[in-house]
Design a protein around this motif. Structure first.
Motif, PDB file in Angstrom:
ATOM      1  N   ASP A 198      26.940  31.040  53.965  1.00  0.00           N
ATOM      2  CA  ASP A 198      27.956  30.437  52.687  1.00  0.00           C
ATOM      3  C   ASP A 198      29.400  31.104  52.692  1.00  0.00           C
ATOM      4  N   LEU A 199      29.479  32.352  53.005  1.00  0.00           N
ATOM      5  CA  LEU A 199      30.939  32.982  52.889  1.00  0.00           C
ATOM      6  C   LEU A 199      31.904  32.284  53.376  1.00  0.00           C
ATOM      7  N   GLU A 200      31.749  31.531  54.476  1.00  0.00           N
ATOM      8  CA  GLU A 200      32.630  30.647  55.215  1.00  0.00           C
ATOM      9  C   GLU A 200      33.502  29.709  54.142  1.00  0.00           C
ATOM     10  N   SER A 201      32.446  28.952  53.437  1.00  0.00           N
ATOM     11  CA  SER A 201      33.085  28.116  52.496  1.00  0.00           C
ATOM     12  C   SER A 201      33.663  28.379  51.129  1.00  0.00           C
ATOM     13  N   ALA A 202      33.288  29.810  50.719  1.00  0.00           N
ATOM     14  CA  ALA A 202      33.699  30.290  49.478  1.00  0.00           C
ATOM     15  C   ALA A 202      34.943  31.060  49.505  1.00  0.00           C
ATOM     16  N   THR A 203      35.676  30.832  48.427  1.00  0.00           N
ATOM     17  CA  THR A 203      36.749  31.538  48.065  1.00  0.00           C
ATOM     18  C   THR A 203      36.859  32.498  47.004  1.00  0.00           C
ATOM     19  N   VAL A 204      37.779  33.269  46.866  1.00  0.00           N
ATOM     20  CA  VAL A 204      37.727  34.326  45.754  1.00  0.00           C
ATOM     21  C   VAL A 204      37.871  33.634  44.504  1.00  0.00           C
ATOM     22  N   GLU A 205      38.440  32.439  44.143  1.00  0.00           N
ATOM     23  CA  GLU A 205      38.427  31.729  43.148  1.00  0.00           C
ATOM     24  C   GLU A 205      36.970  31.436  42.708  1.00  0.00           C
ATOM     25  N   ASP A 206      36.068  31.330  43.556  1.00  0.00           N
ATOM     26  CA  ASP A 206      34.585  30.783  43.297  1.00  0.00           C
ATOM     27  C   ASP A 206      33.949  31.960  42.441  1.00  0.00           C
ATOM     28  N   ILE A 207      34.166  33.195  43.035  1.00  0.00           N
ATOM     29  CA  ILE A 207      33.248  34.218  42.377  1.00  0.00           C
ATOM     30  C   ILE A 207      34.267  35.125  41.526  1.00  0.00           C
ATOM     31  N   MET A 208      35.482  34.984  41.308  1.00  0.00           N
ATOM     32  CA  MET A 208      36.129  35.910  40.368  1.00  0.00           C
ATOM     33  C   MET A 208      35.643  36.162  39.000  1.00  0.00           C
ATOM     34  N   THR A 209      35.913  37.185  38.371  1.00  0.00           N
ATOM     35  CA  THR A 209      35.785  37.194  36.797  1.00  0.00           C
ATOM     36  C   THR A 209      36.922  36.652  36.024  1.00  0.00           C
ATOM     37  N   PRO A 210      36.854  35.531  35.419  1.00  0.00           N
ATOM     38  CA  PRO A 210      38.008  34.666  34.977  1.00  0.00           C
ATOM     39  C   PRO A 210      38.737  35.746  34.056  1.00  0.00           C
ATOM     40  N   ARG A 211      40.178  35.330  33.893  1.00  0.00           N
ATOM     41  CA  ARG A 211      41.213  36.128  33.049  1.00  0.00           C
ATOM     42  C   ARG A 211      40.675  36.365  31.764  1.00  0.00           C
ATOM     43  N   ASN A 212      40.248  35.340  31.048  1.00  0.00           N
ATOM     44  CA  ASN A 212      39.887  35.831  29.667  1.00  0.00           C
ATOM     45  C   ASN A 212      38.805  36.996  29.586  1.00  0.00           C
ATOM     46  N   GLU A 213      38.084  37.175  30.748  1.00  0.00           N
ATOM     47  CA  GLU A 213      36.807  38.298  30.734  1.00  0.00           C
ATOM     48  C   GLU A 213      37.229  39.280  31.511  1.00  0.00           C
ATOM     49  N   ILE A 214      38.711  39.421  31.653  1.00  0.00           N
ATOM     50  CA  ILE A 214      39.149  40.859  32.285  1.00  0.00           C
ATOM     51  C   ILE A 214      39.064  41.983  31.244  1.00  0.00           C
ATOM     52  N   VAL A 215      38.442  43.085  31.407  1.00  0.00           N
ATOM     53  CA  VAL A 215      38.207  44.311  30.470  1.00  0.00           C
ATOM     54  C   VAL A 215      39.322  45.153  31.028  1.00  0.00           C
ATOM     55  N   GLY A 216      40.256  45.464  30.101  1.00  0.00           N
ATOM     56  CA  GLY A 216      41.391  46.202  30.611  1.00  0.00           C
ATOM     57  C   GLY A 216      42.037  47.009  29.406  1.00  0.00           C
ATOM     58  N   ILE A 217      42.844  48.080  29.809  1.00  0.00           N
ATOM     59  CA  ILE A 217      43.575  48.977  28.945  1.00  0.00           C
ATOM     60  C   ILE A 217      45.211  48.393  28.489  1.00  0.00           C
ATOM     61  N   ASP A 218      45.423  48.120  27.301  1.00  0.00           N
ATOM     62  CA  ASP A 218      46.512  47.536  27.007  1.00  0.00           C
ATOM     63  C   ASP A 218      47.336  48.743  26.402  1.00  0.00           C
ATOM     64  N   SER A 220      42.974  31.255  47.020  1.00  0.00           N
ATOM     65  CA  SER A 220      42.291  30.319  48.124  1.00  0.00           C
ATOM     66  C   SER A 220      41.879  31.194  49.214  1.00  0.00           C
ATOM     67  N   THR A 221      41.806  32.621  48.980  1.00  0.00           N
ATOM     68  CA  THR A 221      41.604  33.442  50.134  1.00  0.00           C
ATOM     69  C   THR A 221      39.978  33.381  50.424  1.00  0.00           C
ATOM     70  N   PRO A 222      39.374  32.907  51.582  1.00  0.00           N
ATOM     71  CA  PRO A 222      38.168  32.986  51.855  1.00  0.00           C
ATOM     72  C   PRO A 222      37.378  34.339  51.401  1.00  0.00           C
ATOM     73  N   VAL A 223      36.128  34.299  51.147  1.00  0.00           N
ATOM     74  CA  VAL A 223      35.562  35.574  50.890  1.00  0.00           C
ATOM     75  C   VAL A 223      35.291  36.586  51.778  1.00  0.00           C
ATOM     76  N   HIS A 224      35.144  36.023  52.970  1.00  0.00           N
ATOM     77  CA  HIS A 224      34.891  36.848  54.268  1.00  0.00           C
ATOM     78  C   HIS A 224      36.126  37.480  54.633  1.00  0.00           C
ATOM     79  N   THR A 225      37.278  36.787  54.428  1.00  0.00           N
ATOM     80  CA  THR A 225      38.665  37.504  54.971  1.00  0.00           C
ATOM     81  C   THR A 225      38.855  38.562  53.769  1.00  0.00           C
TER      82      THR A 225
END
Length: 402
Positions: A185-205, A271-276
């Motif tokens: 299934d990797l070929e059809s998946a993109t990083v957008e499908d599995i990323m942690t969305p912006r509002n859930e990013i934990v970081g240091i301000d 739009s980058t594929p996961v396997h790439t």
């Protein structure tokens, strides 16, 4: 003639019913019968032409003998030929067609491998006749748009391979089955499908007080944190906690110390594929990156662990699964789960072409943020909204399938 007819009919079915992948395995094991069978099946048109030539000959010869016997035994009865033909048809159907073909379909290797030893010399003897017949057959097939030489019956597309793996439940543990399906299934998946969305990013301000930043570093469950000023769009880099924890208790530790320790951020098109991206992480020797849209705005964050989890699923995470199966067959689901992960956990087939999360799919269907207690038909899957906040659905319950 009936015995020969049974042999030709059964061997034809057995040779055409062979599992090509099991046959290749037998060839690798140096099975002589498998080697000859595999060689014959490289040109199925010639093999079928030979078998049908021999089978039609013995059937016709059997019919001729029956006719002669009927005339000699009952010379005065004109109906004897028809009766003989009827008896021969029934006998041939039972003993020379249905029985051997049924046996050959159930146990193809039982007859196919021995038959290959007979067909190999027969093909050499009758090659001119077979070649002449196939010349016209291949010409006729080309007229209707079929090229025999370009036929590749052993090739499988990804969907067919998925079906084979799905049906191989008795041959492998379920966790390995899920891993193989994840890889396909990797070929059809993109990083957008599995990323942690912006509002859930934990970081240091870096605009926060130093004491608050130090407390965040010490309490963080993550190995790397994004470092930014006011907004994640103004990111400076990623901070590895293994580096900073050594310095954090020193008297001279300040915000500049953090800046000195950060690594350069990696930006990944959504739009980058996961396997790439897996290959990119390997080549660049990185494990984390920010996902950006076509305008360069940060949409989320993806790590190497996220990519690996796409293959192995829940095997590498200690977190509670976001889709909990209840005793009544229903599912209690965190609406922030991605559609791909929900499909993988439940073996459902919710559409993945549009919104990437369950919350997004619900909002697309109802065109608003539904209140708790709202029931929704989500592409044939029925759910009830359990919890929401101002901006999104948080928890839903999928009702058990009737």
């Amino acid at each position: 003639m009936l015995i020969l007819s049974a042999f030709f009919a059964g061997s034809e079915t057995s040779l055409m019913s062979l599992n090509r992948y099991r046959l290749r395995h037998q060839v690798k094991l140096k099975n002589p019968g498998a080697i000859k069978t595999h060689k014959l099946l490289q040109r199925p048109d010639r093999l079928i032409g030979l078998i049908l030539l021999c089978n039609n000959f013995v059937n016709t010869f059997a019919a001729s003998i029956t006719t002669v016997l009927a005339i000699r035994l009952f010379p005065q009865d004109e109906s004897s030929i028809a009766i003989g033909a009827g008896i021969l048809t029934i006998v041939m159907l039972v003993f020379s067609e249905v029985s051997p073909k049924t046996l050959a379909a159930i146990k193809p290797e039982l007859l196919a491998f021995p038959a290959a030893w007979i067909y190999e010399p027969l093909l050499k003897i009758f090659y001119p006749v077979v070649w002449f017949v196939n010349l016209f057959v291949n010409l006729l097939l080309r007229i209707v748009g079929v090229d025999v030489n370009k036929n590749s019956p052993d090739s499988l597309n990804s969907d067919e391979l998925k079906s084979i793996i799905t049906e191989a439940e008795s041959l492998m543990p379920p966790r390995y089955q899920k891993m193989l399906l994840g890889i396909l299934d990797l070929e059809s998946a993109t990083v957008e499908d599995i990323m942690t969305p912006r509002n859930e990013i934990v970081g240091i301000d870096l605009e926060d007080p130093l004491e608050e930043i130090i407390g965040q570093i010490k309490a963080s469950p993550h190995t790397q944190l994004a470092v930014y000023k006011k907004s994640i769009d103004r990111i400076i880099g990623f901070l590895h906690l293994r580096k900073v924890l050594v310095e954090v208790n020193h008297a001279h530790f300040d915000k500049q110390s953090i800046i000195n320790l950060v690594s350069k951020p990696v930006f990944i098109p959504e739009s980058t594929p996961v396997h790439t991206q897996m290959l990119s992480f390997k080549n660049e020797k990185t494990r984390i990156g920010l996902v950006v849209d076509e305008y360069g705005d940060v949409q989320g964050l993806v790590t190497l662990d996220d990519l690996l989890q796409e293959i192995v699923g829940e095997l590498i995470t200690d977190e509670a699964t976001p889709a909990q199966l209840q005793s009544d067959g229903s599912y209690l689901v965190d609406a922030g789960i991605t559609i791909r992960e929900l499909n993988r956990l439940t073996q459902w087939s919710l559409p993945t072409e549009g919104p990437k999360t369950l919350n997004g799919l619900i909002i697309e269907i109802v065109e608003t943020i539904p209140e708790p207690g709202t029931s929704i038909d989500l592409h044939g899957y029925y759910l009830e909204v359990i919890k929401r906040n101002k901006n999104a659905v948080k928890l839903v319950k999928f009702l058990p399938k009737p």
